[in-house]
Design a protein around this motif. Sequence first.
Motif: not given
Length: 438
Positions: A95-98, A226-230, A242-247
């Motif tokens: 799952y990735v949110d850009p 073991g990380a839950d979120l990146l 320039q921007g961000g993501i959540i994975a």
Amino acid sequence: MQESWRDEVSLLPEELKEILDITAKHNRWRKYETINLIASENTMSPLATSAYMSDMMHRYAEGKPFKRYYQGTRYVDEIEVRVMKLMGELLRADYVDPRPISGTTANASVFRVLGKCGSKAVIAPVQAGAHVSHTKFGTLGALCIEHIEMPYDPDQMNIDVDHAVKLIEEVKPSFVVLGASVYLFPHPVREIADAAHSVNAKLVYDAAHVLGLITGKRWRNPLDHGADLLTASTHKTFPGPQGGIIATRDGQLYKPISRAVFPYFVSNHHLHRLPALAVTAVEMKHFGEAYADQIVRNARALAEALAAEGFKVLGEHLGYTRSHQVVLDVRKQGGGAKAAQLLEEANIIVNKNLLPYDPPDAIKDPSGLRLGVQEMTRYGMKEDNMKDIARFMRRVLIDGEDPRKIAEEVKAYRREYTKVHYCFDVNTLEDGKLYLLY
């Protein structure tokens, strides 16, 4: 034709000519005349830059692909889905949110869901490299989440694992944050993840600085350990817009966080980033390992060269660095603020930075400089170039030569390094395939 163009320019309002002139001066100076060692910057490929300059910069697309609150987004939806797929492949994330428009916005969306006002978060100290968004001075404070500092081992320049585990077990925070802005060595993800999970806390890994090293397989992927979120920004070692993501690999965790991105922190998410990010992701699939490898080689070479030139480089007993960064103690050279200013006058761009032993109130004039080699690596520089850069810096900060003289030498040196590497060469594309600029 040429005279006609000059006539048209001469008719422009004076204030407009000044704006265009300032912009042109910036572009010429930063792209062609300076050695940029800012650790949080990079440059996109010509192809990604072309994709960035699309009509999408004028459009709105609130919501998620195919579930928008605006019409006219059919191609935006397709590109956004491609970005999610490509970044998921690079990170081995389901799952990735850009949509976050920065790494800080990504952090805010995650923190908002994992914590609530009055809950606790364990982070590394600011002097040890934590980003301001991790702290009470930034996003945590805005969300009224209590900031608890994780024990740090200055000798190892890393988290003090034993004491950190004990602290997490005692405090029982809602979440723990690893990753940093000053970041020479990998954090102990597995050990901290196990401690966090033992008290039902989540581990967030801010990979803003090392995303390109992770996707280039020269830095361990925290999701594998073991990380839950990146969370990450997409414009540092990862050379995108320039921007961000959540994975993440956790669908149940992803759903509420994705809902927090919009409408809590993002409305329209700057759609022209998406094609450029997709292009960069494809280029990193093809060239990322070679690029990341050279970044790590160059960082080590720069650290060794600076030490040989007489600078105090942190982490000598640990091999100086395993990331894109090098950290200097420049107290003998007048402190971080003075050193950074002198280097800028010499066309070498760095930033002053707190060191682990600095007090927090030294932020305006800290002891250190933070250097990053990723952009100059992108322009084709290798280990021998790092030795040349170290010599330029020695002449300015140790020998006391006139920085204006060095600036002219740096300008001439940089002329040989203006082509972007580790990307597709647009000159090899078939005619008619690259008409995204208009």
